[in-house]
Design a protein around this motif. Structure first.
Motif, PDB file in Angstrom:
ATOM      1  N   GLY A  26      52.049 -35.485  -7.158  1.00 39.37           N
ATOM      2  CA  GLY A  26      53.326 -35.241  -7.821  1.00 39.37           C
ATOM      3  C   GLY A  26      53.149 -34.774  -9.259  1.00 39.37           C
ATOM      4  N   GLU A  47      54.967 -32.131  -4.299  1.00 38.00           N
ATOM      5  CA  GLU A  47      55.770 -33.257  -3.801  1.00 38.00           C
ATOM      6  C   GLU A  47      55.314 -33.637  -2.393  1.00 38.00           C
ATOM      7  OE1 GLU A  47      60.379 -34.351  -2.529  1.00 38.00           O
ATOM      8  OE2 GLU A  47      59.818 -32.292  -3.070  1.00 38.00           O
ATOM      9  N   ARG A  63      56.249 -41.578   3.864  1.00 33.14           N
ATOM     10  CA  ARG A  63      55.379 -40.438   3.592  1.00 33.14           C
ATOM     11  C   ARG A  63      54.009 -40.588   4.262  1.00 33.14           C
ATOM     12  NH1 ARG A  63      55.411 -40.352  -2.814  1.00 33.14           N
ATOM     13  NH2 ARG A  63      55.068 -42.566  -2.337  1.00 33.14           N
ATOM     14  N   ARG A  96      55.202 -28.419  -1.822  1.00 30.53           N
ATOM     15  CA  ARG A  96      55.591 -29.553  -0.962  1.00 30.53           C
ATOM     16  C   ARG A  96      54.508 -29.753   0.087  1.00 30.53           C
ATOM     17  NH1 ARG A  96      60.551 -29.613   2.212  1.00 30.53           N
ATOM     18  NH2 ARG A  96      59.827 -27.570   2.858  1.00 30.53           N
TER      19      ARG A  96
END
Length: 286
Positions: free
Chosen positions: A121, A126, A232, A75
């Motif tokens: 991804g 992520e 994001r 992540r």
């Protein structure tokens, strides 16, 4: 202990997110961008065994992925601005990023960052919201300062939001500066603070040229999120420098979007705004 990848741009944002992630018990692997990140990040890593820093250039997408794989990062978060002019002029892409750039039909910031997020991804990394761990810093709806916007300022806010949302939809910028329901400046690659300063310079020039109506106008700054804002990256942010730019430009009102704008150093920002009689209001969507 879980690990979080932090892709660090410039400014104070990466440090705030780093502190918040550490407070949640996460180890943080920082991908520091040579062209942007404050070197102080090395000092933070030296003082905290839970932080590791790797330096890479803006175009080294393969190195970024390899670094996160080596550190078992699944992540990651982007925090801090990367200047638009850096992205489209200073960048020297590696083979992976060059291939990605050639595949883009439109080479704007949103398209590029969205494509990078997809590549990450596909590699098992992520990309999460840049407001992760920083929810308390998001502006709540309502007037945030001692002074509320005047009737004229509210009209300028309404007009500015209409223009701002249209401009932001084309990924040009997210800030417009308005006087008497007339658009004085629109943010482009130079950023919010520079757009505010440019608006102030325009008004000063008009006054110097003898435009009497200039003295009856005040500047209102309207900062919006994009109609399809991807949280994001490129989330709207205001801070002390925003208020300082407004003071220099003699702007009297700032409108932002509630729940989609981060306020850094909130107490200092509001104190400075109150001292300067600047009204700040956070507006709900819709």
């Amino acid at each position: 202990m879980s690990k979080l990848g932090l892709i660090a741009g410039n400014g104070h944002f990466p440090f705030l997110l780093l502190d918040a992630a550490r407070a949640h018990g996460l180890e943080v692997v920082v991908a520091a961008i040579k062209e942007e990140t404050d070197p102080e990040i090395d000092e933070r890593a030296a003082a905290d065994s839970g932080v590791r820093v790797y330096w890479l250039s803006l175009g080294e997408l393969s190195k970024l992925i390899e670094t996160f794989h080596t550190e078992n990062v699944s992540r990651a978060v982007m925090a801090g601005q990367v200047k638009h002019k850096q992205i489209f002029s200073s960048i020297r892409p590696d083979w992976r990023l060059a291939k990605l750039l050639l595949s883009l039909s439109t080479k704007n910031t949103d398209m590029l960052l969205g494509a990078v997020a997809k590549v990450l991804g596909d590699e098992g990394i992520e990309l999460i919201s840049s407001t992760a761990y920083l929810e308390p810093l998001l502006a709540k709806a309502g007037v945030l300062t001692e002074r509320s916007p005047s009737e004229q300022e509210r009209k300028d806010i309404a007009y500015g939001r209409e223009v701002g949302l249209a401009v932001a939809g084309y990924d040009i910028g997210q800030t417009v500066v308005v006087a008497s329901q007339t658009c004085v400046a629109v943010e482009a690659m130079e950023g919010t603070d520079a757009a505010i300063e440019r608006a102030g310079a325009i008004m000063k020039t008009m006054a110097a040229d003898g435009d009497a109506s200039t003295f009856d106008r005040t500047l209102t700054v309207v900062k919006v999120a994009k109609p399809k804002q991807d949280m994001r990256f490129d989330v709207p942010v205001i801070g002390l420098k925003t208020i300082e730019a407004m003071e220099h430009a003699h702007a009297t009102c700032l409108a932002i979007e509630a729940e989609r704008t981060l306020i850094f150093d909130r107490d200092t920002v509001l104190l400075r705004a109150n001292t300067a009689k600047i009204a700040i209001v956070a507006i709900e969507q819709g």
